[in-house]
Design an enzyme around this catalytic site. Structure first.
Site, PDB file in Angstrom:
ATOM      1  N   CYS A 114       0.813  -1.230   0.000  1.00 12.46           N
ATOM      2  CA  CYS A 114       0.000   0.000   0.000  1.00 12.46           C
ATOM      3  C   CYS A 114       0.837   1.265   0.000  1.00 12.46           C
ATOM      4  CB  CYS A 114      -0.938   0.009   1.195  1.00 12.46           C
ATOM      5  SG  CYS A 114      -2.005  -1.428   1.212  1.00 12.46           S
ATOM      6  N   HIS A 276      -3.767   7.032   1.215  1.00 16.56           N
ATOM      7  CA  HIS A 276      -3.997   5.723   0.596  1.00 16.56           C
ATOM      8  C   HIS A 276      -5.419   5.308   0.928  1.00 16.56           C
ATOM      9  CE1 HIS A 276      -4.067   1.528  -0.196  1.00 16.56           C
ATOM     10  NE2 HIS A 276      -3.989   1.183   1.075  1.00 16.56           N
ATOM     11  N   ASN A 306      -9.911  -0.520  -2.600  1.00 16.67           N
ATOM     12  CA  ASN A 306      -8.498  -0.314  -2.248  1.00 16.67           C
ATOM     13  C   ASN A 306      -7.648  -0.868  -3.395  1.00 16.67           C
ATOM     14  OD1 ASN A 306      -5.893  -0.611  -1.266  1.00 16.67           O
ATOM     15  ND2 ASN A 306      -6.517  -1.372   0.746  1.00 16.67           N
TER      16      ASN A 306
HETATM   17  O1  UT7 Z   1      -4.620  -1.294   2.510  1.00 21.61           O
HETATM   18  C1  UT7 Z   1      -4.017  -2.284   3.269  1.00 21.61           C
HETATM   19  C2  UT7 Z   1      -4.264  -2.105   4.680  1.00 21.61           C
HETATM   20  N1  UT7 Z   1      -5.528  -2.692   5.038  1.00 21.61           N
HETATM   21  C3  UT7 Z   1      -6.344  -2.044   5.836  1.00 21.61           C
HETATM   22  O2  UT7 Z   1      -6.089  -0.911   6.189  1.00 21.61           O
HETATM   23  C4  UT7 Z   1      -7.571  -2.757   6.324  1.00 21.61           C
HETATM   24  C5  UT7 Z   1      -7.856  -2.369   7.745  1.00 21.61           C
HETATM   25  N2  UT7 Z   1      -8.993  -3.124   8.299  1.00 21.61           N
HETATM   26  C6  UT7 Z   1     -10.240  -2.914   7.889  1.00 21.61           C
HETATM   27  O3  UT7 Z   1     -10.488  -2.101   7.014  1.00 21.61           O
HETATM   28  C7  UT7 Z   1     -11.340  -3.677   8.584  1.00 21.61           C
HETATM   29  O4  UT7 Z   1     -10.792  -4.418   9.660  1.00 21.61           O
HETATM   30  C8  UT7 Z   1     -12.123  -4.638   7.639  1.00 21.61           C
HETATM   31  C9  UT7 Z   1     -12.963  -3.838   6.671  1.00 21.61           C
HETATM   32  C10 UT7 Z   1     -11.171  -5.518   6.888  1.00 21.61           C
HETATM   33  C11 UT7 Z   1     -13.054  -5.529   8.458  1.00 21.61           C
HETATM   34  O5  UT7 Z   1     -13.952  -4.726   9.196  1.00 21.61           O
HETATM   35  P1  UT7 Z   1     -14.115  -4.972  10.762  1.00 21.61           P
HETATM   36  O6  UT7 Z   1     -15.124  -4.015  11.205  1.00 21.61           O
HETATM   37  O7  UT7 Z   1     -12.761  -4.892  11.404  1.00 21.61           O
HETATM   38  O8  UT7 Z   1     -14.702  -6.444  10.819  1.00 21.61           O
HETATM   39  P2  UT7 Z   1     -14.123  -7.762  11.489  1.00 21.61           P
HETATM   40  O9  UT7 Z   1     -12.983  -8.296  10.693  1.00 21.61           O
HETATM   41  O10 UT7 Z   1     -13.905  -7.508  12.944  1.00 21.61           O
HETATM   42  O11 UT7 Z   1     -15.336  -8.746  11.316  1.00 21.61           O
HETATM   43  C12 UT7 Z   1     -16.610  -8.485  11.954  1.00 21.61           C
HETATM   44  C13 UT7 Z   1     -17.581  -9.524  11.461  1.00 21.61           C
HETATM   45  C14 UT7 Z   1     -17.064 -10.958  11.553  1.00 21.61           C
HETATM   46  O12 UT7 Z   1     -18.173 -11.792  11.897  1.00 21.61           O
HETATM   47  P3  UT7 Z   1     -18.384 -12.260  13.410  1.00 21.61           P
HETATM   48  O13 UT7 Z   1     -17.152 -13.040  13.771  1.00 21.61           O
HETATM   49  O14 UT7 Z   1     -18.552 -11.011  14.209  1.00 21.61           O
HETATM   50  O15 UT7 Z   1     -19.638 -13.092  13.325  1.00 21.61           O
HETATM   51  C15 UT7 Z   1     -16.654 -11.275  10.145  1.00 21.61           C
HETATM   52  O16 UT7 Z   1     -16.707 -12.641   9.836  1.00 21.61           O
HETATM   53  O17 UT7 Z   1     -17.889  -9.307  10.084  1.00 21.61           O
HETATM   54  C16 UT7 Z   1     -17.687 -10.528   9.354  1.00 21.61           C
HETATM   55  N3  UT7 Z   1     -17.254 -10.184   8.003  1.00 21.61           N
HETATM   56  C17 UT7 Z   1     -18.118  -9.965   7.001  1.00 21.61           C
HETATM   57  N4  UT7 Z   1     -19.451  -9.987   6.954  1.00 21.61           N
HETATM   58  C18 UT7 Z   1     -20.034  -9.701   5.774  1.00 21.61           C
HETATM   59  C19 UT7 Z   1     -15.987 -10.028   7.554  1.00 21.61           C
HETATM   60  N5  UT7 Z   1     -16.024  -9.694   6.242  1.00 21.61           N
HETATM   61  C20 UT7 Z   1     -17.327  -9.640   5.892  1.00 21.61           C
HETATM   62  C21 UT7 Z   1     -17.988  -9.350   4.691  1.00 21.61           C
HETATM   63  N6  UT7 Z   1     -19.341  -9.394   4.669  1.00 21.61           N
HETATM   64  N7  UT7 Z   1     -17.320  -9.000   3.550  1.00 21.61           N
END
Ligand code: UT7
Length: 349
Positions: A114, A276, A306
């Site tokens: 990134c 970014h 992204n």
């Molecule tokens: O550019 C490179 C650097 N990358 C980043 O900066 C990414 C930084 N992180 C993020 O942007 C966020 O952490 C994400 C967008 C990747 C994820 O969002 P989050 O609010 O942190 O969600 P989470 O990973 O804590 O997941 C919450 C829930 C989980 O379900 P449970 O365990 O609570 O039942 C996941 O399984 O959301 C679920 N989940 C989804 N649900 C529907 C994860 N991905 C999805 C999805 N659709 N696409």
């Protein structure tokens, strides 16, 4: 000593638009979840064949070169940032050199995910400042769609990423009121595995554990990409999203303030911040922390997702095309990502 100035900028966005709703055909996700957690509404995917990271990079480069009022023959160095190269090796820089029929100039690939474009810009800046080169092409391009896990297992990553490319031509200027003021590069390898694509990679030692003569043909076949590797999704990007988020919102403001402070500026002096495009929530957090107005931060993740190394040059190009950046404006570029690596650049347009 001359300063580097952006003499031309271009971008390439593939035609194929993929909405959040489209992704629900392949995985258990929803438009509501994706928009709420990331701000993304749609992204673009390159053609499955024929359109590659290098061809997209070359298309963005053509536009940047045209806008700089020069020809590909005038370019004397290429710096190409990507994490999704056409080949494991050679890099994409040489493919652009070939496609644009350039002279036998140097071509360097940067692997900083990134923050790849900001790292690439910093490298190019050093060559301009020393007087070694006069027209450097700096490209960020990604074709993520070729290698994402489109099953529900990979949904936390696959919904985020999109394809595209951006490029600039960097030239020297003696004008004290314009150009790149400073760049700031950082890394912390302690978190290298938090956001990584593990294979193919030498850590696994799959085919060098013993001399090949010790294995029979069937075993050698298995070693190249084992079922275990694929079952564990190690051939796809892996990410602990919440940890990345937590560290990103700490490092982004820090590296932006570092650039401003080094040059005697405050956040209020910024015409525009081009972060970014990792997650709209990250950008909003940074905006709040630095007390920047809505018109001081440019976001377009809503329409492109992204695009990793391409996101900063695409956003910079779009902001400039919309007239949001004028000559003399103070512009900050900042990025954070896998490695972890993070970086910023401050410039007077
Ligand atoms: O550019 C490179 C650097 N990358 C980043 O900066 C990414 C930084 N992180 C993020 O942007 C966020 O952490 C994400 C967008 C990747 C994820 O969002 P989050 O609010 O942190 O969600 P989470 O990973 O804590 O997941 C919450 C829930 C989980 O379900 P449970 O365990 O609570 O039942 C996941 O399984 O959301 C679920 N989940 C989804 N649900 C529907 C994860 N991905 C999805 C999805 N659709 N696409």
């Amino acid at each position: 000593m001359p300063r580097s100035v952006i003499a031309g900028i271009g971008k390439y966005i593939p035609k194929n638009t993929v909405t959040n709703q489209d992704l629900t055909k392949y995985m258990d996700t929803s438009d509501e979840w994706i928009q709420e957690r990331t701000g993304i509404q749609e992204r673009h995917y390159a053609e499955r064949t024929g359109e590659t990271t290098a061809t997209m990079g070359a298309a963005a480069a053509r536009e940047a070169i045209d806008r700089a009022g020069i020809t590909p023959q005038d370019i004397d160095f290429i710096v190409f940032a990507t994490l999704s190269p056409d080949y494991y090796f050679p890099g994409c820089g040489v493919l652009v050199q070939r496609e644009l029929k350039m002279k036998e100039i140097g071509a360097l690939d940067i692997r900083n995910q990134c923050s790849g474009f900001v790292y690439a810009l910093s490298v190019a800046d050093q060559f301009i400042k020393t007087g070694m080169y006069k027209n450097i092409l700096v490209i960020g391009s990604e074709k993520h769609s070729f290698g994402l896990d489109f099953s529900t297992r990979g949904r936390n990553i696959s919904v985020i990423f999109g394809d595209g490319a951006g490029a600039i031509v960097l030239q020297p200027t003696e004008d004290d009121n314009r150009g790149l003021l400073s760049t700031h590069l950082h890394s912390d390898g302690n978190n290298a595995e938090i956001l990584a694509m593990f294979n193919p990679g030498t850590h696994a030692n799959h085919w060098t554990a013993a001399p090949l003569a010790d294995f029979n043909d069937a075993e050698i076949g298995d070693m190249f990409m084992s079922h275990a590797m694929i079952d564990k999704a190690q051939n796809f990007p892996n990410m602990d999203g919440p940890t990345v988020f937590k560290i990103a919102v700490e490092k982004f403001p820090a590296v932006i303030l570092e650039a401003l402070e080094q040059n005697g500026y405050q956040p209020a002096d910024l015409k525009i911040l081009i972060p970014h495009q990792a997650n709209l929530r990250i950008s909003q957090f940074v905006q709040k922390k630095l007390r920047l107005g809505d018109d001081q931060v440019y976001n377009n993740i809503q329409h492109y997702g992204n695009t990793t190394a391409a996101s900063v040059p695409i956003a910079l190009c779009e902001a400039w095309e919309k007239g949001k950046i004028q000559e003399g404006d103070l512009v900050c570029l900042a990025a954070f990502g896998s490695g972890f690596t993070w970086a910023s650049a401050l410039l007077k347009w």
